[in-house]
Scaffold this motif. Structure first.
Motif, mmCIF file in Angstrom:
data_model
loop_
_atom_site.group_PDB
_atom_site.id
_atom_site.type_symbol
_atom_site.label_atom_id
_atom_site.label_comp_id
_atom_site.label_asym_id
_atom_site.label_seq_id
_atom_site.Cartn_x
_atom_site.Cartn_y
_atom_site.Cartn_z
ATOM 1 N N LYS A 7 43.260 77.732 51.346
ATOM 2 C CA LYS A 7 42.761 77.060 52.541
ATOM 3 C C LYS A 7 42.907 75.554 52.374
ATOM 4 N N LYS A 8 43.449 74.909 53.374
ATOM 5 C CA LYS A 8 43.698 73.473 53.268
ATOM 6 C C LYS A 8 42.851 72.667 54.253
ATOM 7 N N TYR A 9 41.835 73.317 54.827
ATOM 8 C CA TYR A 9 40.914 72.598 55.709
ATOM 9 C C TYR A 9 39.578 73.325 55.750
ATOM 10 N N GLU A 10 38.558 72.601 56.187
ATOM 11 C CA GLU A 10 37.222 73.186 56.324
ATOM 12 C C GLU A 10 36.504 72.502 57.479
ATOM 13 N N VAL A 11 35.904 73.295 58.355
ATOM 14 C CA VAL A 11 35.106 72.757 59.457
ATOM 15 C C VAL A 11 33.660 72.639 58.989
ATOM 16 N N VAL A 12 33.068 71.479 59.174
ATOM 17 C CA VAL A 12 31.688 71.242 58.773
ATOM 18 C C VAL A 12 30.877 70.925 60.027
#
Length: 230
Positions: A7-12
């Motif tokens: 995974k190269k992104y994360e929603v916070v």
């Protein structure tokens, strides 16, 4: 890296409170209007140099988003850059150093061309401050959908570019992503106004290391001036 190595992104969600996001949004609107008035009265001048060196007020000369108000290294957003450092380090499981902040107030019709970021943006966060909703697209595959790049603001896409992931943020939400590794973009904006702040961080032990601490500036909150070297 994120907990999931693929995974190269994360929603916070709620990375900052709505109240803080709203404060920053209204501050930025006031800065935009004050800057416009000072330019109209000839007190300050907006030139191409305003973007490349980082104006103390702001600029409408960002070549990536012409005629849209933006600001590099604003002290308020540099404070947010430092505030979000522990959160970003924890989620990416990396030791990070702050590089720089950048912010824009988008207008109807704006479009962010599909692109990857410069070396000083190894780990980036985009934080929604306020205004009308607008999807942020990211392609975690790492593939390129660009056939030809005309300039920083215009590209010709491949016949079947990867669709990517569409992410909708509310004020206070943010996306963390590897800006150098994955393409990200925004399709033409159908709303009227959208405030966004970008936070950029580096790995101190990475390829660019300490040279990108504060984006080459002696301290945060100042323009690039002679300190910045591209």
């Amino acid at each position: 890296m994120f907990k999931d190595p693929n995974k190269k992104y994360e929603v916070v969600r709620n990375a900052i409170s709505y109240e803080l996001a709203n404060f920053m949004f209204n501050y930025f609107l006031m800065l935009r209007d004050a800057t416009a008035l000072l330019m109209q009265q000839g007190i300050i001048v907006d030139s191409k140099d305003s973007f490349f060196r980082g104006s103390s007020f702001g600029t409408w000369n960002d070549p990536q988003m012409p005629n849209t108000f933006s600001k590099y290294g604003d002290p308020v957003f540099e404070t947010l850059l430092v505030k979000l450092l522990p959160v970003t380090s924890k989620i990416t499981q990396q030791n990070l150093i702050p590089c720089c902040s950048y912010a824009r107030i988008y207008k109807k019709g704006d479009e962010l061309a599909r692109h990857k970021d410069r070396p000083s943006c190894e780990v980036s966060c985009t934080v929604h401050l306020g205004g009308d909703p607008w999807a942020f697209f990211i392609d975690p595959s790492g593939e390129s959908g660009v056939k030809k790049r005309i300039d920083i603001a215009r590209v010709i896409l491949k016949k079947k570019p990867p669709k990517g992931v569409s992410i909708m943020l509310k004020p206070g939400d943010m996306v963390i992503y590897y800006g150098q590794l994955v393409e990200h973009w925004r399709e033409p904006f159908k709303g009227n106004i959208h405030g966004q702040a970008f936070m950029h961080y580096n790995d101190p032990d990475g390829l660019h290391g300490q040279q990108n601490l504060f984006d080459g500036r002696p301290v945060l909150g100042v323009p690039r001036l002679q300190y910045h070297q591209r």
